[in-house]
Design an enzyme around this catalytic site. Sequence first.
Site, PDB file in Angstrom:
ATOM      1  N   ASP A  51     -12.501 -17.429 -13.376  1.00 47.05           N
ATOM      2  CA  ASP A  51     -11.664 -17.407 -14.572  1.00 47.05           C
ATOM      3  C   ASP A  51     -11.876 -18.649 -15.415  1.00 47.05           C
ATOM      4  OD1 ASP A  51     -10.567 -15.075 -13.575  1.00 47.05           O
ATOM      5  OD2 ASP A  51      -8.773 -16.048 -12.766  1.00 47.05           O
ATOM      6  N   TYR A 109     -12.414 -20.330  -1.249  1.00 47.17           N
ATOM      7  CA  TYR A 109     -11.787 -21.012  -2.384  1.00 47.17           C
ATOM      8  C   TYR A 109     -10.830 -22.085  -1.877  1.00 47.17           C
ATOM      9  CZ  TYR A 109     -13.459 -17.820  -6.011  1.00 47.17           C
ATOM     10  OH  TYR A 109     -14.242 -17.115  -6.890  1.00 47.17           O
TER      11      TYR A 109
END
EC number: 5.4.99.12
Length: 252
Positions: A51, A109
Amino acid sequence: MTWLLTLAFDGTEYCGFQVQPNGRSVAAAFQDGLEAVIGRRPDIKGCSRTDAGVHALGFALSFEADLRIPPEKLPLALNTKLPRDIRVLSARVVPDGFHARYAAHTKTYLYRIRNSPIDSPFEERYYCRIPGQLDVERMQRAAAHFVGTHDFLALCAAHSSAAAHGDTVRTITACGAERHGDTVEITVTADGYLYNMVRILAGTLCEAGAGRLDPEAVPAILASRDRRLAGPTLPAKGLFLHHVDYGKEAEG
């Protein structure tokens, strides 16, 4: 020849990795640098779209090009042509047909939280600040319930294409939270992710850590498939793609 490169980048000034019409992307900046070095602009395959504002410590991308540059020299050449907030860490030749996204076994992540009432003047771009004390033991208990194969629709942004197609089952192999002084780090390893999934998961763990959510409520939240029952979507600036695991897929 198929090349696999590992990049680190500060995503603050970018609309994400993938080329988009609404802003400058990491992919476009990288391709500009690649073209300056090799004289052409091959199609590149990123391991993830990421993103806007998301960072990377170990982002992987692949492309096809017959180059005479040794793998150990390619990062040095590319880094002279890339913006200061993008760096190539390593390069290697991989088997033909390798695809940085589809060959990935898992992606890990990291979400960074500054658990303090005061910002850091040096790292404000790289964390989400939560002033109230977080109970990491409660966060860890909640995190354990996310491990396994589940329908993660409750952790997916409503306008996700995966949600629209009903493709919302993923497998998380590791999930946890650790405190390092004023920093709380959340790590997640999975075979794939839904749109905003890690940021919503991190927000849910923070709700547990703040005492507003019972850690044992996580299974019911997942079973409900209701986004409204999970925690908030935390800001993109705290999220880092940590590394990608290819197993033996990337061995030449």
